[in-house]
Structure formats: C-alpha cells, structure tokens
Design a protein around this motif. Structure first.
Motif, PDB file in Angstrom:
ATOM      1  N   ASN A  54      25.552  82.557  96.300  1.00 52.93           N
ATOM      2  CA  ASN A  54      25.402  81.579  95.873  1.00 52.93           C
ATOM      3  C   ASN A  54      25.479  82.560  94.526  1.00 52.93           C
ATOM      4  N   ALA A  55      24.625  83.312  94.103  1.00 56.32           N
ATOM      5  CA  ALA A  55      24.015  83.985  92.913  1.00 56.32           C
ATOM      6  C   ALA A  55      26.015  84.688  92.416  1.00 56.32           C
ATOM      7  N   GLU A  56      26.745  85.280  92.955  1.00 59.68           N
ATOM      8  CA  GLU A  56      27.390  85.803  92.734  1.00 59.68           C
ATOM      9  C   GLU A  56      28.972  85.122  92.053  1.00 59.68           C
ATOM     10  N   ILE A  57      28.822  83.527  92.744  1.00 58.48           N
ATOM     11  CA  ILE A  57      29.789  82.997  92.542  1.00 58.48           C
ATOM     12  C   ILE A  57      29.461  82.486  91.409  1.00 58.48           C
ATOM     13  N   HIS A  58      28.413  81.577  91.169  1.00 55.87           N
ATOM     14  CA  HIS A  58      28.217  81.593  89.605  1.00 55.87           C
ATOM     15  C   HIS A  58      28.871  82.991  88.792  1.00 55.87           C
ATOM     16  N   THR A  59      28.196  83.988  88.784  1.00 54.58           N
ATOM     17  CA  THR A  59      28.446  85.326  87.510  1.00 54.58           C
ATOM     18  C   THR A  59      30.108  84.895  87.638  1.00 54.58           C
ATOM     19  N   VAL A  60      31.068  85.709  88.697  1.00 56.78           N
ATOM     20  CA  VAL A  60      32.548  84.862  88.907  1.00 56.78           C
ATOM     21  C   VAL A  60      32.801  84.023  87.913  1.00 56.78           C
ATOM     22  N   ILE A  61      32.475  82.955  87.878  1.00 60.26           N
ATOM     23  CA  ILE A  61      32.730  81.568  86.823  1.00 60.26           C
ATOM     24  C   ILE A  61      31.992  82.289  85.932  1.00 60.26           C
ATOM     25  N   ALA A  62      30.951  82.811  85.375  1.00 54.19           N
ATOM     26  CA  ALA A  62      30.396  82.825  84.577  1.00 54.19           C
ATOM     27  C   ALA A  62      32.452  83.864  83.513  1.00 54.19           C
ATOM     28  N   ARG A  63      32.317  85.098  84.378  1.00 58.76           N
ATOM     29  CA  ARG A  63      32.620  85.965  83.783  1.00 58.76           C
ATOM     30  C   ARG A  63      34.705  85.676  83.758  1.00 58.76           C
ATOM     31  N   PHE A  64      35.011  84.027  84.432  1.00 62.15           N
ATOM     32  CA  PHE A  64      36.201  83.837  83.503  1.00 62.15           C
ATOM     33  C   PHE A  64      35.987  82.877  82.518  1.00 62.15           C
ATOM     34  N   ALA A  65      35.171  82.214  81.963  1.00 60.39           N
ATOM     35  CA  ALA A  65      34.846  82.321  80.671  1.00 60.39           C
ATOM     36  C   ALA A  65      34.508  82.870  79.590  1.00 60.39           C
ATOM     37  N   ARG A  66      33.746  84.248  80.010  1.00 63.37           N
ATOM     38  CA  ARG A  66      33.724  85.172  79.649  1.00 63.37           C
ATOM     39  C   ARG A  66      35.296  85.459  78.813  1.00 63.37           C
ATOM     40  N   LEU A 115      36.678  75.477  91.627  1.00 60.73           N
ATOM     41  CA  LEU A 115      37.657  75.646  90.719  1.00 60.73           C
ATOM     42  C   LEU A 115      37.617  74.784  89.909  1.00 60.73           C
ATOM     43  N   LEU A 116      36.443  73.768  90.247  1.00 60.62           N
ATOM     44  CA  LEU A 116      36.254  72.525  88.499  1.00 60.62           C
ATOM     45  C   LEU A 116      35.334  72.930  87.812  1.00 60.62           C
ATOM     46  N   GLU A 117      34.412  73.923  88.740  1.00 56.64           N
ATOM     47  CA  GLU A 117      33.412  75.122  87.510  1.00 56.64           C
ATOM     48  C   GLU A 117      33.802  75.126  86.199  1.00 56.64           C
ATOM     49  N   THR A 118      34.702  76.140  86.991  1.00 57.28           N
ATOM     50  CA  THR A 118      35.257  77.930  86.582  1.00 57.28           C
ATOM     51  C   THR A 118      36.033  76.204  84.935  1.00 57.28           C
ATOM     52  N   VAL A 119      36.865  75.835  85.581  1.00 66.37           N
ATOM     53  CA  VAL A 119      37.814  75.028  84.309  1.00 66.37           C
ATOM     54  C   VAL A 119      36.678  74.491  82.843  1.00 66.37           C
ATOM     55  N   ALA A 120      34.883  74.278  83.703  1.00 65.95           N
ATOM     56  CA  ALA A 120      34.744  73.023  82.588  1.00 65.95           C
ATOM     57  C   ALA A 120      33.799  74.343  81.938  1.00 65.95           C
ATOM     58  N   ALA A 121      33.263  75.948  82.554  1.00 68.55           N
ATOM     59  CA  ALA A 121      32.728  77.067  82.219  1.00 68.55           C
ATOM     60  C   ALA A 121      33.490  77.656  80.781  1.00 68.55           C
ATOM     61  N   VAL A 122      35.259  77.618  81.197  1.00 72.83           N
ATOM     62  CA  VAL A 122      35.908  77.830  80.259  1.00 72.83           C
ATOM     63  C   VAL A 122      36.003  77.027  79.506  1.00 72.83           C
ATOM     64  N   ARG A 123      36.410  75.560  79.068  1.00 73.70           N
ATOM     65  CA  ARG A 123      36.399  74.813  78.868  1.00 73.70           C
ATOM     66  C   ARG A 123      35.465  75.042  76.654  1.00 73.70           C
ATOM     67  N   ALA A 124      34.047  74.950  78.077  1.00 75.24           N
ATOM     68  CA  ALA A 124      32.797  75.231  77.202  1.00 75.24           C
ATOM     69  C   ALA A 124      33.281  76.890  75.963  1.00 75.24           C
ATOM     70  N   ALA A 125      34.048  77.668  76.459  1.00 71.99           N
ATOM     71  CA  ALA A 125      34.286  78.581  76.010  1.00 71.99           C
ATOM     72  C   ALA A 125      34.807  79.032  74.638  1.00 71.99           C
ATOM     73  N   VAL A 126      35.779  78.271  75.278  1.00 74.13           N
ATOM     74  CA  VAL A 126      37.281  78.542  74.153  1.00 74.13           C
ATOM     75  C   VAL A 126      36.945  77.192  73.181  1.00 74.13           C
ATOM     76  N   GLY A 127      36.379  75.506  73.514  1.00 77.63           N
ATOM     77  CA  GLY A 127      36.491  75.148  73.014  1.00 77.63           C
ATOM     78  C   GLY A 127      37.038  74.135  73.147  1.00 77.63           C
ATOM     79  N   GLU A 128      37.215  72.967  72.537  1.00 75.34           N
ATOM     80  CA  GLU A 128      38.117  71.596  72.032  1.00 75.34           C
ATOM     81  C   GLU A 128      39.689  72.011  71.806  1.00 75.34           C
ATOM     82  N   SER A 129      40.039  73.253  70.732  1.00 65.86           N
ATOM     83  CA  SER A 129      41.187  73.169  69.684  1.00 65.86           C
ATOM     84  C   SER A 129      42.316  74.097  71.025  1.00 65.86           C
ATOM     85  N   ILE A 130      41.391  74.921  71.882  1.00 62.02           N
ATOM     86  CA  ILE A 130      42.178  75.781  72.711  1.00 62.02           C
ATOM     87  C   ILE A 130      42.925  75.651  74.013  1.00 62.02           C
ATOM     88  N   PRO A 131      44.115  75.157  74.555  1.00 61.43           N
ATOM     89  CA  PRO A 131      44.933  74.406  75.325  1.00 61.43           C
ATOM     90  C   PRO A 131      44.265  75.576  76.775  1.00 61.43           C
TER      91      PRO A 131
END
Length: 318
Positions: A54-66, A115-131
């Motif tokens: 579970n912890a590693e999955i959250h790390t993967v999500i965070a790395r997609f966002a970073r 996938l949905l949590e990764t998308v949410a994390a990516v959106r939070a990382a790049v902001g609303e103006s980046i597609p």
C-alpha cells in the motif's frame, strides 16, 4: 518555454509511464506489479515481480505527479499518463494481472483506483492550466483481461475527473493490438479502435484522441467532422515520412510501406513491427533515408534486439 520562442505552433507533451512487470534491462532487477504474477510473454517472464505494498503504491502515485511537475518545469506544454499496453497502470486495471483483494483490486472500481488517484495527483502537481491526458486501452484483447465494458466505465470516470484528452489504444505485448496484429482484430484505414471511440462519444463528453491504424485521409476527416473524435493520433507513419501530418493536411497522400515482416507469432510480430520502425528512427537520426522495404539485415537487427534483450534479462541476478 513558449512555443513562439521556437518558431512553431506545435505543442509538446510528455508521456509518463511505469513498466511494472514488463520492465526490461537494466530496470528488471526487481520488477514490481499489482500482484506477483509473471507476464506470459517470453523475455518478460524471467523475473517474478514484487507485489507493491500500500505504501509503495502511494509512492508510485507521488512519483507520477513529481515527474509531471518536472516535465512542465522543463518546458513541456502538457502531460500524458500511460495506462495502456500492459504497463503498470494497465496491469492494475487487468483482472489477470491484478488479483489483489484490497482497496487496489478485487473489482473494476478498486482496480481503477490507482489510475484515478494518479490523475488527481498529476493535476494537483501541474495545475489547471496544463493539459492532462490519459492513454487507455479499449481492451486488452486477451481472455479474462480488461474488457471493453470495463474500459468504457474507466473512460467515463476519467471524463468526470476532468482530464483534457483521452487517447484510445489497445492490447499489449501478449496481443499487440496497437500494431494491428492481435487475434481477431479487424483493421481498416478508419483505425483499429474506432468502434470503441464511438461508444465513448455516446457516453461521455471527454475529448477523444484515436490512435492506431489511421491511414486514410478521408476517414480521418470524417471522424473529426462527424464529431466521433477530436484528435487523430499518428505514430508509425512518421518513422518513414517525418512530415506526414503536414503533407496530409496539404492534401498529399505519402506512400507508406505495407508493414513489417511477420513470423506468425503475435508477440514477436508486434515487437518486429516496433523494432522495424525504431530502426527507421535510428536511420533518420544518422542522416539516412528510411528503409521502406526491409531486407535480411533489418530483420537480423530486429531479431537481435529480441534475443539480446532476453539474454540480458537472463543473466541479471535476482
């Protein structure tokens, strides 16, 4: 970095991916996956993957966002999360690769959670103006795998999550539908996955990009003109005609080769297709003309890559 600084209106997006259990050398020393099951494709089945905690999955999500954040900081105009072709996020969607019974598996809703949590994390990382885009399989084309009905539900959920573009593809190394060689796959100049695009259009307002097998200019124009898709995706043609999009927009129809040679084994045929086109990119980079009619040397090079990759994986210690 502004597009105008480079004298072009082209936008460049970064595609972000994690191979999961289909990692190749040198990244396959300790492959990870939703569950500890090997790929069925020779060369990818030599290492049993580690089941992500579970912890590693959250790390993967965070790395997609970073990674998305770094891509935008580096000048990319948009980002795409790759959740197709049997890679890690696609593995989570598959009931064959994901046999978990926790909150990350067990039913289609839980399998799509990462996938949905990764998308949410990516959106939070790049902001609303980046597609933000997602590449999604229309199906895995394997018995018991990710189905069209499940894909449709994920596509609708992604639209509700506010992604800016959904790119449709299909298959993986087991059944390379993305290269047109999957079992039972119908191919035409209208694209490999156009029927699925129509299903999404009827169920969601998410902008759609259709990639795979599109060669007929009139079909592309009809798909966009009829509102079936919003963007046409082209890949392999550019390996032979780098300015292919410009030429078809100008009314030209460049001649393309019919396809790579076939051995009759679909995973190998899919790899040969990719390897042949990859060889053209190397030729272009070296200032040489793409080779539209592969000879024995091209085949030997492509087969050598398959054998060499498998050999490297075989000698790496566990």
């Amino acid at each position: 970095m502004d597009r105008r600084d480079r004298g072009t209106d082209a936008a460049i997006w970064a595609q972000i991916n994690h191979p999961g259990r289909v990692a190749v050398s040198p990244f396959n020393r300790r492959p990870v996956a939703p569950s500890a099951s090997r790929s069925t494709v020779p060369g990818y089945n030599l290492r049993r993957p580690h089941t992500l905690s579970n912890a590693e999955i959250h790390t993967v999500i965070a790395r997609f966002a970073r990674t998305a954040q770094l891509a935008v900081a580096g000048g990319f105009h948009g980002v795409q999360v790759h959740a197709a072709h049997g890679y890690l996020l696609s593995q989570f969607l598959s009931p064959l690769a994901n046999t978990r019974t926790d909150e990350w598996g067990g039913d289609p809703r839980c399998r799509s959670r990462i996938l949905l949590e990764t998308v949410a994390a990516v959106r939070a990382a790049v902001g609303e103006s980046i597609p933000v885009s997602v590449k999604l399989n229309s199906a895995d084309f394997v018995h018991g795998g990710f189905t069209g009905e499940e894909a449709l539900a994920v596509a609708v959920a992604l639209g509700e999550a506010g992604i800016d573009l959904l790119e449709i593809s299909g298959g993986g190394y087991e059944q390379p539908a993305m290269t047109g060689v999957a079992a039972g796959q119908e191919t035409s100049g209208e694209g490999y996955f156009v029927d699925f695009a129509r299903r999404i259009r009827a169920a969601s307002t998410v902008p759609i990009m259709l990639t795979g097998g599109l060669r007929d200019t009139s079909a592309m124009e009809s798909l966009i003109g009829d509102g079936v898709v919003d963007v046409v995706g082209l890949g392999r043609p550019l390996a032979f005609v780098p300015d292919y999009p410009r030429r078809i927009l100008a009314g030209d129809t460049p001649t393309l080769p019919p396809g790579a040679p076939r051995l009759g084994y679909r995973p190998a045929d899919g790899y040969l297709e990719l390897a042949w086109h990859n060889d053209q990119l190397h030729r272009i980079a070296a200032g040489r003309t793409p080779q539209k009619h592969p000879g024995a040397l091209t085949l030997a090079r492509a087969i050598g890559r398959i054998a060499g990759g498998a050999a490297k994986q075989a000698v790496i210690p566990r």
